[in-house]
Design a protein around this motif. Structure first.
Motif, PDB file in Angstrom:
ATOM      1  N   TYR A 177      71.208  35.386  -0.074  1.00  0.00           N
ATOM      2  CA  TYR A 177      69.973  36.386   0.118  1.00  0.00           C
ATOM      3  C   TYR A 177      68.763  35.629   0.345  1.00  0.00           C
ATOM      4  O   TYR A 177      68.487  34.747  -0.568  1.00  0.00           O
ATOM      5  N   PRO A 185      70.458  44.419   2.596  1.00  0.00           N
ATOM      6  CA  PRO A 185      70.112  43.300   3.472  1.00  0.00           C
ATOM      7  C   PRO A 185      69.376  43.931   4.611  1.00  0.00           C
ATOM      8  O   PRO A 185      69.897  44.952   5.277  1.00  0.00           O
ATOM      9  N   ALA A 234      70.233  42.443  -5.699  1.00  0.00           N
ATOM     10  CA  ALA A 234      71.415  42.402  -4.907  1.00  0.00           C
ATOM     11  C   ALA A 234      72.117  41.481  -5.619  1.00  0.00           C
ATOM     12  O   ALA A 234      73.250  41.546  -5.701  1.00  0.00           O
ATOM     13  N   ALA A 281      68.789  47.992  -2.516  1.00  0.00           N
ATOM     14  CA  ALA A 281      68.643  46.413  -2.341  1.00  0.00           C
ATOM     15  C   ALA A 281      69.731  46.243  -1.311  1.00  0.00           C
ATOM     16  O   ALA A 281      70.647  45.529  -1.471  1.00  0.00           O
ATOM     17  N   MET A 306      65.874  40.070   2.726  1.00  0.00           N
ATOM     18  CA  MET A 306      65.796  41.312   1.784  1.00  0.00           C
ATOM     19  C   MET A 306      64.193  41.769   1.708  1.00  0.00           C
ATOM     20  O   MET A 306      63.479  41.086   2.424  1.00  0.00           O
ATOM     21  N   GLU A 344      64.212  42.854  -4.703  1.00  0.00           N
ATOM     22  CA  GLU A 344      65.375  43.129  -4.186  1.00  0.00           C
ATOM     23  C   GLU A 344      66.599  42.260  -4.133  1.00  0.00           C
ATOM     24  O   GLU A 344      67.655  42.403  -4.114  1.00  0.00           O
ATOM     25  N   LEU A 345      65.763  40.847  -3.913  1.00  0.00           N
ATOM     26  CA  LEU A 345      67.025  39.676  -4.043  1.00  0.00           C
ATOM     27  C   LEU A 345      67.604  39.518  -5.275  1.00  0.00           C
ATOM     28  O   LEU A 345      68.566  39.549  -5.225  1.00  0.00           O
TER      29      LEU A 345
END
Length: 306
Positions: free
Chosen positions: A264, A149, A226, A147, A217, A222-223
């Motif tokens: 994010y 950026p 993370a 995850a 992201m 993923e956001l």
């Protein structure tokens, strides 16, 4: 003018070791010279606050010292220089970065972009009624999934005169995609279709500076991954997770030692020149469709059945 968006942000910070660790934990890769980069090479450059190589600080004391935009080619760089030289100083450094100031006093840089293409799939969603998005037997998430950026998304400024600030960026080809009434515009340069790379917020002069910046992201999962990992490392959530209305992007903001918030984001709207800007009143009802609250993991059981 074919401006793509911010290539990197330059900060002059009070706690250099702490900021280094913060950006590593956020998910950026540490490179030589205190540069911290996303997967496409966009990122954040750290310096000590009193480093003599930095542009002059804003009177507010904001730790953001310069926003450096990536442009498509040398012709765009020449066009920017020609426009800015009409009423302000411009200089080009030994690395080919063009430097100047905007009308609010923010230091600006422009360079032929050095970002690299990122060839990674976006998040795939399976839903009844649509064709299968993920192959059979491929899971949608895992505890160890990456995850990271992917790209520097946008920056948000507090400005004492949002109308004047907007007019300056319009000279450089930025267009308004949406607007909060009496607050300021979301602005998109001509080299990207992202909803915005700059948002201007009307504020008292003593607040002039950066409110937040963020990286894209690969999707909402993923956001959330993370952000959850960031919280587990001890960092303080400020706002989110949730989903904005203007821009539609998922968001999760955190406090940072950079003197601003960091976010994010994922799944931002994209627009072309046929888009008609919307206008909305500021406030919670128009800032997000929904807002979630993070909490520690939980599981049902006989001791917490109600």
């Amino acid at each position: 003018m074919n401006i793509l968006g911010p290539d990197y942000l330059v900060f002059g910070v009070d706690d250099l070791p702490g900021c280094r660790q913060f950006l590593r934990d956020y998910g950026l890769s540490e490179m030589p010279g205190d540069f911290f980069q996303a997967l496409d090479g966009t990122g954040v450059l750290l310096r000590e606050r009193d480093d003599p190589s930095l542009p002059a600080a804003l009177s507010s004391g904001s730790q953001l010292r310069e926003t450096v935009y990536g442009v498509a080619d040398a012709a765009t760089l020449d066009a920017i220089a020609k426009e800015l030289l009409k009423d302000r100083e411009v200089h080009v450094d030994s690395e080919g970065v063009l430097h100047s100031l905007d009308d609010m006093g923010f230091a600006l840089g422009f360079r032929v972009t050095q970002r690299q293409p990122v060839a990674l799939a976006a998040e795939k969603v399976n839903a009844p009624g649509d064709k299968q998005a993920r192959p059979l037997n491929h899971t949608g998430a895992s505890a160890t999934m990456p995850a990271a950026p992917r790209s520097l998304s946008h920056v948000v400024y507090f400005v004492p005169d949002a109308e004047r600030a907007e007019a300056f960026y319009q000279r450089l080809g930025f267009v308004c995609t949406d607007r909060f009434t009496h607050v300021g515009p979301f602005l998109r340069p001509s080299g990207t279709q992202d909803h915005h790379t700059l948002f201007l917020i009307q504020a008292p002069p003593f607040m002039t500076g950066i409110e937040h910046f963020t990286f894209h992201m690969g999707g909402p999962t993923e956001l959330m991954m993370a952000g959850s990992r960031f919280v587990e490392k001890g960092y303080q959530s400020f706002w989110g997770p949730g989903r904005h209305q203007l821009g539609s992007n998922w968001f999760w903001y955190f406090n940072s030692p950079l003197g601003c918030h960091i976010e994010y984001d994922a799944d931002m709207d994209r627009h072309d020149d046929s888009w008609q800007p919307r206008e909305a009143l500021p406030g919670a009802d128009n800032s997000q469709y929904f807002l979630l609250g993070w909490r520690e993991k939980w599981a049902p059981g006989p001791d917490n059945a109600h």
